[in-house]
Design an enzyme around this catalytic site. Structure first.
Site, mmCIF file in Angstrom:
data_model
loop_
_atom_site.group_PDB
_atom_site.id
_atom_site.type_symbol
_atom_site.label_atom_id
_atom_site.label_comp_id
_atom_site.label_asym_id
_atom_site.label_seq_id
_atom_site.Cartn_x
_atom_site.Cartn_y
_atom_site.Cartn_z
ATOM 1 N N LEU A 138 58.036 44.718 34.063
ATOM 2 C CA LEU A 138 56.900 45.203 34.848
ATOM 3 C C LEU A 138 56.065 46.097 33.940
ATOM 4 O O LEU A 138 56.612 46.774 33.062
ATOM 5 C CB LEU A 138 57.385 46.016 36.058
ATOM 6 C CG LEU A 138 58.209 45.272 37.119
ATOM 7 C CD1 LEU A 138 58.699 46.260 38.178
ATOM 8 C CD2 LEU A 138 57.408 44.159 37.758
ATOM 9 N N ASP A 139 54.761 46.113 34.158
ATOM 10 C CA ASP A 139 53.906 46.994 33.363
ATOM 11 C C ASP A 139 54.301 48.454 33.590
ATOM 12 O O ASP A 139 54.905 48.805 34.604
ATOM 13 C CB ASP A 139 52.442 46.804 33.754
ATOM 14 C CG ASP A 139 51.929 45.420 33.412
ATOM 15 O OD1 ASP A 139 52.544 44.755 32.561
ATOM 16 O OD2 ASP A 139 50.912 45.003 34.010
ATOM 17 N N LYS A 140 53.911 49.306 32.671
ATOM 18 C CA LYS A 140 54.271 50.728 32.711
ATOM 19 C C LYS A 140 54.012 51.351 34.079
ATOM 20 O O LYS A 140 54.855 52.077 34.616
ATOM 21 C CB LYS A 140 53.486 51.481 31.631
ATOM 22 C CG LYS A 140 53.669 52.990 31.646
ATOM 23 C CD LYS A 140 52.783 53.660 30.593
ATOM 24 C CE LYS A 140 52.889 55.173 30.650
ATOM 25 N NZ LYS A 140 51.993 55.834 29.661
ATOM 26 N N THR A 142 53.216 49.676 36.967
ATOM 27 C CA THR A 142 53.568 48.843 38.107
ATOM 28 C C THR A 142 54.956 49.263 38.572
ATOM 29 O O THR A 142 55.867 49.392 37.764
ATOM 30 C CB THR A 142 53.562 47.355 37.737
ATOM 31 O OG1 THR A 142 52.244 46.968 37.342
ATOM 32 C CG2 THR A 142 53.997 46.497 38.910
ATOM 33 N N ARG A 237 47.150 41.226 37.367
ATOM 34 C CA ARG A 237 45.954 42.030 37.084
ATOM 35 C C ARG A 237 44.846 41.151 36.497
ATOM 36 O O ARG A 237 43.672 41.270 36.883
ATOM 37 C CB ARG A 237 46.318 43.158 36.131
ATOM 38 C CG ARG A 237 47.366 44.104 36.710
ATOM 39 C CD ARG A 237 47.999 44.978 35.645
ATOM 40 N NE ARG A 237 47.020 45.886 35.045
ATOM 41 C CZ ARG A 237 47.276 46.635 33.981
ATOM 42 N NH1 ARG A 237 48.456 46.567 33.377
ATOM 43 N NH2 ARG A 237 46.344 47.437 33.503
#
Length: 325
Positions: A138-140, A142, A237
């Site tokens: 997961l992104d930082k 998210t 995104r």
């Protein structure tokens, strides 16, 4: 130290005509075909006593395969005592609920303080598993659910399940703009041509598919649910920005905040100050990689998104617009 392995088996007559990388992946089911392809190219595989480096080599049946290789050494990463929100764990897997501002894997600019560093502390033996068992990220900023493998067999099977699209990942998000209906985005994603830390829809990118549906309408925003078929970097995104409905708070892909006309000062400030993409991995469903049991996990939407949703809902009530379609 890296883990040394030696594997030996005989090609079955029923595998006649198969590619070598396919045949050995079937013979040694605890490792992926892509890993065997790497080992082949590195000269780690012998067929009847001779090193073979071409994955496309055809097998006839009866060949003796010997693999002498090593699993990636993860000990270069430091074990750090960082708290993890563990939703579930057993001998083979861990499911965590990742908070915002938490990078999953060390990289440029983030050498430590990551989920991986935390895993090495809580489960020292996970150092023997490539990437400390991390199979998706997961992104930082998210938030939400991630599954991690504790063992090599569990990791290999989870990776295969991801590749076969047998793991269901559902997200909740707040998008900018009033979306009229749900749908499907099928647009390839690749590295941005000029901003190298970002991704973009690109004809030269990798295939990417995102499904989305409208959960709730607001005046200038929409609460949505999304499911991934693929797992490209920044996929949701990028795809939502492609639809011209970027996520609230996404400074990389979102552009300017949108304030509904006549909105209260409180709501306007909340929208301006929302400082991460409004994206949460809310549900994860998959077969246990060892037992085969069907597992499903849910993580409550975090407080910042809940508060924003309530404020947007209140704005709808104040202006007399129906909140649902």
């Amino acid at each position: 130290m890296a883990q040394q392995i030696e594997l030996s088996n005989t090609v079955k007559d029923s595998q006649l005509g198969q590619r070598l990388d396919q045949a050995i992946a079937e013979l040694f089911a605890d490792f992926s075909r892509s890993r065997f392809k790497e080992w082949l190219l590195d000269g780690k595989v012998q067929v009847n006593g001779e090193v073979v480096i071409k994955p496309r080599t055809k097998v006839m049946g009866g060949e003796i395969i010997i693999v002498q290789a090593e699993l990636e050494d993860e000990e270069r990463w430091e074990a750090q005592d960082i708290a993890l929100d563990i939703v579930y764990e057993d001998d083979d897997i861990i499911v965590i609920n990742k908070p915002r501002d938490f990078v999953v894997h060390p990289g440029a600019g983030t050498p430590d303080g990551t989920v991986l560093n935390a895993l090495l502390h809580h489960y020292p033996d996970i150092a023997e598993v490539p990437r400390a068992g991390i199979v998706h990220r997961l992104d930082k900023d998210t938030t939400g659910l991630m599954v991690v493998a504790k063992t090599v067999p569990a990791q290999t099977r989870l990776v295969r399940a991801l590749q076969k699209r047998n793991i269901t990942r559902e997200y909740e998000a707040i998008a900018i703009g009033r979306m009229t209906a749900g749908g499907r985005v099928e647009q390839p994603i690749g590295r941005h041509s000029t901003k190298r830390t970002l991704m973009s829809v690109s004809p030269m990118g990798k295939p990417a598919v995102t499904h989305y549906r409208v959960a709730e309408h607001f005046r200038e925003h929409t609460r949505i649910r999304l499911r991934l078929e693929t797992g490209r970097t920044h996929q949701i995104r990028v795809h939502m920005a492609y639809l011209q409905h970027p996520l609230l708070g996404d400074s990389a892909y979102g552009g300017r905040a949108r304030i509904p006309a006549g909105a209260s000062e409180q709501l306007a400030n909340m929208i301006r100050q929302f400082d991460r993409q409004a994206l949460h991995a809310v549900m994860l469903k998959f077969e246990h990689p060892i037992s085969g049991e069907e597992l499903e996990f849910h993580a409550p939407v975090p407080e910042d998104m809940v508060s924003m949703t309530e404020a947007l809902r209140q704005d709808v009530h104040e202006h007399g617009i129906e909140e649902d379609i």
